[in-house]
Design a protein around this motif. Structure first.
Motif, mmCIF file in Angstrom:
data_model
loop_
_atom_site.group_PDB
_atom_site.id
_atom_site.type_symbol
_atom_site.label_atom_id
_atom_site.label_comp_id
_atom_site.label_asym_id
_atom_site.label_seq_id
_atom_site.Cartn_x
_atom_site.Cartn_y
_atom_site.Cartn_z
ATOM 1 N N GLY A 1 -0.901 -2.957 17.566
ATOM 2 C CA GLY A 1 -1.451 -3.577 16.558
ATOM 3 C C GLY A 1 -2.566 -3.345 16.015
ATOM 4 N N ILE A 2 -3.718 -1.739 16.149
ATOM 5 C CA ILE A 2 -4.980 -1.896 15.216
ATOM 6 C C ILE A 2 -4.355 -1.122 14.074
ATOM 7 C CG2 ILE A 2 -6.364 -0.401 15.626
ATOM 8 C CD1 ILE A 2 -7.215 -1.150 18.529
ATOM 9 N N ALA A 3 -3.094 0.024 14.723
ATOM 10 C CA ALA A 3 -2.114 0.963 13.411
ATOM 11 C C ALA A 3 -2.180 -0.478 12.505
ATOM 12 C CB ALA A 3 -1.502 1.447 13.647
ATOM 13 N N SER A 4 -2.023 -1.706 12.511
ATOM 14 C CA SER A 4 -1.147 -2.714 11.612
ATOM 15 C C SER A 4 -2.727 -3.456 11.116
ATOM 16 C CB SER A 4 -0.570 -3.787 12.307
ATOM 17 O OG SER A 4 0.496 -2.880 13.293
ATOM 18 N N ALA A 5 -3.443 -3.361 11.763
ATOM 19 C CA ALA A 5 -4.549 -4.200 10.808
ATOM 20 C C ALA A 5 -4.777 -3.137 10.463
ATOM 21 C CB ALA A 5 -5.474 -4.367 12.274
ATOM 22 N N LEU A 6 -4.688 -1.737 10.604
ATOM 23 C CA LEU A 6 -5.474 -1.049 9.768
ATOM 24 C C LEU A 6 -4.993 -1.144 7.908
ATOM 25 C CD1 LEU A 6 -7.765 1.962 12.187
ATOM 26 C CD2 LEU A 6 -8.297 0.069 10.856
ATOM 27 N N LEU A 7 -3.391 -1.341 8.246
ATOM 28 C CA LEU A 7 -2.957 -0.285 7.363
ATOM 29 C C LEU A 7 -3.520 -0.773 6.070
ATOM 30 C CD1 LEU A 7 0.089 0.675 7.196
ATOM 31 C CD2 LEU A 7 1.106 -1.035 6.901
ATOM 32 N N VAL B 1 0.436 -0.965 -0.076
ATOM 33 C CA VAL B 1 -0.389 -0.153 0.073
ATOM 34 C C VAL B 1 1.028 0.995 0.031
ATOM 35 C CG1 VAL B 1 -1.938 -1.092 1.369
ATOM 36 C CG2 VAL B 1 -0.232 -0.808 2.471
ATOM 37 N N PRO B 2 0.062 2.660 -0.800
ATOM 38 C CA PRO B 2 1.449 3.483 -0.471
ATOM 39 C C PRO B 2 1.674 3.678 0.936
ATOM 40 C CG PRO B 2 -0.851 4.339 -1.030
ATOM 41 C CD PRO B 2 -1.133 2.640 -0.861
ATOM 42 N N LYS B 3 3.207 4.902 0.799
ATOM 43 C CA LYS B 3 3.886 5.038 2.021
ATOM 44 C C LYS B 3 2.858 6.182 2.802
ATOM 45 C CE LYS B 3 8.404 3.671 1.455
ATOM 46 N NZ LYS B 3 9.855 4.186 1.649
ATOM 47 N N ASN B 4 2.328 6.399 2.571
ATOM 48 C CA ASN B 4 0.918 7.494 3.606
ATOM 49 C C ASN B 4 0.299 7.038 4.577
ATOM 50 O OD1 ASN B 4 -0.854 7.240 1.559
ATOM 51 N ND2 ASN B 4 -0.277 9.170 1.005
ATOM 52 N N GLU C 1 -1.641 7.758 8.039
ATOM 53 C CA GLU C 1 -2.539 7.938 8.204
ATOM 54 C C GLU C 1 -3.287 6.817 9.760
ATOM 55 O OE1 GLU C 1 -3.757 8.363 3.291
ATOM 56 O OE2 GLU C 1 -4.918 6.741 4.957
ATOM 57 N N VAL C 2 -2.295 5.738 9.479
ATOM 58 C CA VAL C 2 -3.324 4.607 10.764
ATOM 59 C C VAL C 2 -2.625 5.566 12.113
ATOM 60 C CG1 VAL C 2 -3.410 3.370 8.681
ATOM 61 C CG2 VAL C 2 -1.567 3.322 9.870
ATOM 62 N N LEU C 3 -1.223 6.303 11.857
ATOM 63 C CA LEU C 3 -0.249 6.125 13.047
ATOM 64 C C LEU C 3 -1.517 7.433 13.834
ATOM 65 C CD1 LEU C 3 3.265 6.033 12.833
ATOM 66 C CD2 LEU C 3 2.225 5.101 14.083
ATOM 67 N N HIS C 4 -1.093 8.611 12.568
ATOM 68 C CA HIS C 4 -2.411 9.206 13.292
ATOM 69 C C HIS C 4 -3.804 9.061 13.693
ATOM 70 C CE1 HIS C 4 -4.680 13.213 13.770
ATOM 71 N NE2 HIS C 4 -5.533 12.995 12.626
ATOM 72 N N VAL D 1 -4.145 6.345 15.154
ATOM 73 C CA VAL D 1 -4.386 5.365 16.883
ATOM 74 C C VAL D 1 -3.654 6.288 17.724
ATOM 75 C CG1 VAL D 1 -4.787 3.044 15.729
ATOM 76 C CG2 VAL D 1 -2.787 4.083 16.181
ATOM 77 N N GLY D 2 -3.264 7.810 17.269
ATOM 78 C CA GLY D 2 -2.523 8.174 18.007
ATOM 79 C C GLY D 2 -1.861 7.667 18.306
ATOM 80 N N LEU D 3 -0.486 7.948 17.569
ATOM 81 C CA LEU D 3 0.899 7.295 18.319
ATOM 82 C C LEU D 3 1.456 8.572 17.229
ATOM 83 C CD1 LEU D 3 0.917 3.797 17.960
ATOM 84 C CD2 LEU D 3 1.299 5.124 19.782
ATOM 85 N N THR D 4 1.045 8.967 16.398
ATOM 86 C CA THR D 4 1.941 9.849 15.597
ATOM 87 C C THR D 4 3.355 10.520 16.234
ATOM 88 O OG1 THR D 4 -0.250 10.801 14.775
ATOM 89 C CG2 THR D 4 2.106 11.582 14.246
ATOM 90 N N LYS D 5 3.259 10.899 18.343
ATOM 91 C CA LYS D 5 4.584 11.661 18.056
ATOM 92 C C LYS D 5 5.260 10.732 18.872
ATOM 93 C CE LYS D 5 3.195 12.968 22.608
ATOM 94 N NZ LYS D 5 2.850 13.112 23.061
#
Lengths: 238, 328
Positions: free
Chosen positions: B142-148, B108-111, B115-118, B120-124
């Protein structure tokens, strides 16, 4: 697909120290010979190997290649498997849209690339040692490359076993103990019956029918790989 | 009829002779948050592993998106995101690298990573090594990975297990957003009824590998029912007042217990009790706990008996002997 998996697997090895094993293993063997030749320079260069100092260096190094290759296979596969085993990431990796057989193949590829890199590094560092020792003349490129490469091919059955065991077993102590034990025993390979695959790398190093044992190594590996891959593809992931 | 995202037919898995999952029929409609409920060891995780093709069923059929999992595993998994039990991660890598290992496979595209980090609120904390994350952060990763991969179906096994209350809240809010914002169907398992109750729109309850209830959340709540307990100074006399008001409570440990009573009735009753000079200590609502629900459901399986065996949450012995024994 396998390319993508391999790219992911390479990324996973980042910061694991796995490439240090490759570097230290290969350069270490050469460094040992630098010490050997440095300490006994006159005896080795002007007496024992006066006719062919390059050949002498390669011969002295080659005695330690089988144990190094076996140890490298054990260590590298242990580390590669550990990346997935540690947090039981198998359930995540194998729930991705990938073929299990390709995951298995990618792990093999990962280890093979590292072993090949070690072979090349061994050739390069051995050449450097020879040049430092002042051996003139043309470099024996082919002999330098096959120094690691032939024993590696003859040792492949061990990689087949390690690949299967480390990737399917929960208890990594079993494959690692086995790998280390095999490395130790392989030192005495030359005095073992040639029906034992453990003796093959040492026989290759000693120059006994090199290509035959290389071929046998590849053939046995192919069989073990196939069996391992089938088991890996069918087993339940806990 | 709504389209079924997941359907299993007589799904069975045996471990050393015992049936961990026994002829399970799941039916998960599109756009739902399906709560998969059951005590530890009921077969939830085993079922989920079978849905993801991690383990093979001994018999039965799994259909996801109407396709046979056995034949179309890879095609199906491309549209599924999953988080099985405690999170899987590579501790030596940071969050971005962790997601990148998966992104390379999903292609999937790099962006998407940002997006998924945002989401789940892990961007920082994206550049920090994951070993140093709290359990809640690992779970969110884990949820971010699932949404990727932009899944249509999200399978989350015990996503709130081991989290503190604020972590549970975060994950719950995250899950509740999925169907609304992205049209994702979610299967979420838990052993806590209260947890499922707060996010699921339909629910399946398993016990000892068997599906014992599968319906919409409101129907479960109806079935679970609730009782109003009134503690007062003179319960015996209070009973008479209550009967005069047309309510027929039972007396349980000095409390009047009402079933199926609505707000208006309670209000009238309380004011009648006050008029009759009772001191009212407590008016409380008691929900049937999951355990009680299990016991009644496994005891008979029919709604009528479940109602008849209704007991207080404290587990008073009244009428409880039968379902409890039957469950064991």
């Amino acid at each position: 697909m396998i390319g993508k998996l391999f790219a992911a697997d390479l990324l996973k090895t980042r910061r694991t120290g796995i490439w240090w094993v490759v570097l230290i293993g290969a350069a270490g063997l050469a460094a040992m010979q630098a010490l050997n030749f440095g300490l006994r320079y006159d005896y080795l260069v002007y007496d024992t190997y006066a006719a062919d100092p390059w050949g002498g260096l390669i011969k002295e190094t080659s005695m330690f290649v089988p144990i190094a290759v076996y140890l490298a296979m054990t260590l590298l596969m242990g580390m590669i498997a550990n990346i997935e085993n540690r947090q039981n990431s198998w359930k995540q990796t194998l729930a991705l849209p990938v073929r299990r057989s390709e995951v298995f193949a990618s792990k093999l590829l990962c280890c093979l690339v590292q072993l090949l890199a070690a072979c090349v590094l061994l050739a390069a560092s051995t050449a450097a040692v020879g040049l430092l020792l002042g051996f003139g003349g043309p470099l024996p490129y082919l002999d330098l490359l096959t120094l690691g490469f032939y024993p590696l091919l003859a040792s492949l059955p061990m990689l087949g076993v390690m690949l299967w065991m480390t990737l399917t077993m929960r208890n990594q102590a079993i494959p690692i103990s086995l790998g280390i034990a095999a490395s130790m025993v392989s030192v005495f390979g030359a005095s073992m019956p040639e029906i034992l695959p453990l003796s093959w790398p040492m026989l290759v190093v000693r120059g006994h029918e090199t290509l035959r044992f290389v071929g046998l190594g590849i053939a046995l590996f192919a069989m073990l790989y196939l069996l391992g891959s089938i088991h890996f593809s069918r087993k339940d992931v806990a | 009829m709504t389209e079924m995202m997941i359907e299993t037919r007589n799904l069975t898995k045996k471990y050393r002779g015992t049936r961990a999952v026994d002829a399970l029929n799941l039916a998960i409609p599109q756009g739902e948050i399906y709560g998969f409920l059951g005590p530890n060891g009921a077969g939830k995780t085993t079922t989920i592993r079978m849905l993801l093709g991690l383990i093979k069923p001994d018999s039965g059929l799994v259909q996801i998106f109407g396709q046979d999992l056995k034949r179309e595993r890879i095609k199906i998994l491309r549209r599924v995101g999953s988080l099985v039990e405690y999170p899987s991660y590579y501790g030596h890598l940071n969050a971005v690298e962790n997601l990148e290992t998966i992104r390379r496979i999903l292609n999937v595209p790099k962006n998407r990573i940002d997006e998924v980090l945002h989401t789940v609120g892990l961007t920082k904390d994206a550049k920090r090594s994951v070993k140093g994350y709290s359990l809640g952060m690992k779970q969110r990763l884990g949820i971010a990975s699932a949404l990727l991969g932009g899944p249509e179906l999200l399978i989350l096994d015990e996503p709130t297990n081991g989290l503190d209350p604020s972590g549970i809240l975060e994950i719950r809010e995250l899950i509740k957003k999925m169907p609304q914002e992205q049209g994702i169907t979610v299967l979420v398992s838990s052993h806590l009824l209260s947890e499922i109750e707060q996010m699921a729109s339909s629910v399946g309850i398993v016990n000892q590998g068997k599906m014992i209830f599968q319906d919409s959340m409101p129907n479960l709540q109806r079935k679970a029912g609730s009782e109003i307990h009134i503690a007062l100074s003179d319960p015996e006399a209070g009973m008479i007042t209550a009967r005069e008001q047309g309510c027929f409570p039972r007396l349980d440990q000095g409390k009047m217990v009402f079933k199926g009573i609505d707000n208006g009735q309670i209000a009238r009753l309380v004011s009648a009790l006050v008029d009759a000079r009772h001191s009212i200590y407590r008016v409380e609502e008691r929900r049937k706990s999951l355990e009680d629900l299990f016991l009644t459901m496994t005891g008979s399986g029919s709604a009528d008996t479940a109602d008849a065996d209704f007991r207080s949450g404290s587990g008073a012995p009244r009428a409880a002997g039968l379902p409890r024994e039957a469950a064991q």
